[in-house]
Design a protein around this motif. Structure first.
Motif, PDB file in Angstrom:
ATOM      1  N   PRO A 142       0.811  -1.223   0.000  1.00  0.00           N
ATOM      2  CA  PRO A 142       0.000   0.000   0.000  1.00  0.00           C
ATOM      3  C   PRO A 142       0.843   1.271   0.000  1.00  0.00           C
ATOM      4  O   PRO A 142       0.479   2.262  -0.620  1.00  0.00           O
ATOM      5  N   ILE A 143       1.991   1.256   0.637  1.00  0.00           N
ATOM      6  CA  ILE A 143       2.831   2.453   0.670  1.00  0.00           C
ATOM      7  C   ILE A 143       3.418   2.703  -0.717  1.00  0.00           C
ATOM      8  O   ILE A 143       3.464   3.839  -1.194  1.00  0.00           O
ATOM      9  N   GLY A 144       3.833   1.638  -1.390  1.00  0.00           N
ATOM     10  CA  GLY A 144       4.355   1.792  -2.751  1.00  0.00           C
ATOM     11  C   GLY A 144       3.295   2.332  -3.687  1.00  0.00           C
ATOM     12  O   GLY A 144       3.575   3.171  -4.545  1.00  0.00           O
ATOM     13  N   LEU A 153       3.005   6.012  -3.090  1.00  0.00           N
ATOM     14  CA  LEU A 153       4.124   6.745  -3.685  1.00  0.00           C
ATOM     15  C   LEU A 153       3.977   6.850  -5.202  1.00  0.00           C
ATOM     16  O   LEU A 153       4.281   7.881  -5.792  1.00  0.00           O
ATOM     17  N   GLU A 154       3.503   5.776  -5.839  1.00  0.00           N
ATOM     18  CA  GLU A 154       3.261   5.820  -7.283  1.00  0.00           C
ATOM     19  C   GLU A 154       2.182   6.842  -7.614  1.00  0.00           C
ATOM     20  O   GLU A 154       2.275   7.574  -8.603  1.00  0.00           O
ATOM     21  N   ALA A 155       1.139   6.911  -6.784  1.00  0.00           N
ATOM     22  CA  ALA A 155       0.072   7.875  -7.014  1.00  0.00           C
ATOM     23  C   ALA A 155       0.605   9.296  -6.857  1.00  0.00           C
ATOM     24  O   ALA A 155       0.204  10.196  -7.598  1.00  0.00           O
ATOM     25  N   LEU A 156       1.507   9.499  -5.892  1.00  0.00           N
ATOM     26  CA  LEU A 156       2.100  10.829  -5.732  1.00  0.00           C
ATOM     27  C   LEU A 156       2.939  11.196  -6.955  1.00  0.00           C
ATOM     28  O   LEU A 156       2.919  12.332  -7.418  1.00  0.00           O
ATOM     29  N   GLY A 157       3.674  10.228  -7.482  1.00  0.00           N
ATOM     30  CA  GLY A 157       4.526  10.480  -8.644  1.00  0.00           C
ATOM     31  C   GLY A 157       3.714  10.743  -9.906  1.00  0.00           C
ATOM     32  O   GLY A 157       4.132  11.474 -10.789  1.00  0.00           O
ATOM     33  N   SER A 158       2.530  10.164  -9.989  1.00  0.00           N
ATOM     34  CA  SER A 158       1.723  10.347 -11.196  1.00  0.00           C
ATOM     35  C   SER A 158       0.858  11.601 -11.113  1.00  0.00           C
ATOM     36  O   SER A 158       0.139  11.910 -12.042  1.00  0.00           O
ATOM     37  N   GLY A 159       0.909  12.311  -9.973  1.00  0.00           N
ATOM     38  CA  GLY A 159       0.160  13.552  -9.859  1.00  0.00           C
ATOM     39  C   GLY A 159      -1.202  13.389  -9.215  1.00  0.00           C
ATOM     40  O   GLY A 159      -1.918  14.365  -9.040  1.00  0.00           O
ATOM     41  N   ALA A 160      -1.606  12.218  -8.838  1.00  0.00           N
ATOM     42  CA  ALA A 160      -2.901  12.014  -8.177  1.00  0.00           C
ATOM     43  C   ALA A 160      -2.795  12.466  -6.730  1.00  0.00           C
ATOM     44  O   ALA A 160      -1.722  12.468  -6.133  1.00  0.00           O
ATOM     45  N   PRO A 194      -6.599   1.011  -6.373  1.00  0.00           N
ATOM     46  CA  PRO A 194      -5.839   0.235  -7.353  1.00  0.00           C
ATOM     47  C   PRO A 194      -6.780  -0.649  -8.162  1.00  0.00           C
ATOM     48  O   PRO A 194      -7.837  -1.063  -7.693  1.00  0.00           O
ATOM     49  N   GLN A 195      -6.361  -0.920  -9.378  1.00  0.00           N
ATOM     50  CA  GLN A 195      -7.189  -1.738 -10.258  1.00  0.00           C
ATOM     51  C   GLN A 195      -7.171  -3.186  -9.795  1.00  0.00           C
ATOM     52  O   GLN A 195      -6.180  -3.669  -9.285  1.00  0.00           O
TER      53      GLN A 195
END
Length: 132
Positions: A98-100, A103-110, A124-125
């Motif tokens: 969940p933390i990863g 972090l991915e959502a933060l990097g993608s701008g969400a 997540p899908q």
């Protein structure tokens, strides 16, 4: 002077004899207590052995089967009660990292989830059904 020394020695002998007698009496009392406790332990072990035998008798499969047939109104298993694995529902998706994902959502701008009142990141899908 010698007479006083004799009186002191006799008094010391009397005190020493009384002390030795008291020690002997306490040792005898403790030995009796140990013997009494050993007898009690032996009785408890015999009781435990009897209870284990009774427990084994009460839990014997033949006895339990007879009681089940006598008191339970069980029907035989019907063939339509059996299912294969395909009939089971899909396992719900649990994000392994969940933390990863955050972090991915933060990097993608969400927007990340901050509180329940602030719009959060998208869920997540779901994995494909065959990918269990």
């Amino acid at each position: 002077m010698m007479r006083l020394l004799n009186i002191v020695v006799v008094a010391a002998l009397i005190v020493a004899a009384a002390y030795v007698y008291r020690i002997k009496y306490e040792a005898t009392r403790h030995a009796e207590q140990v013997a009494r406790l050993q007898l009690e332990i032996k009785r408890e072990r015999e009781t435990i052995a009897a209870l284990k035998a009774q427990w084994a008798q009460l839990n014997s499969p033949d006895r339990l089967q007879a009681l089940a047939e006598k008191h339970l109104r069980l029907r035989p298993l019907a063939i339509n009660q059996l299912h294969d694995l395909a009939g089971l529902p899909d396992k719900p998706f649990v994000d392994p990292d969940p933390i990863g994902s955050m972090l991915e959502a933060l990097g993608s701008g969400a927007d990340p989830v901050v509180t329940g009142s602030v719009p959060g990141m998208p869920l997540p899908q779901r994995r494909p059904a065959g990918g269990r």
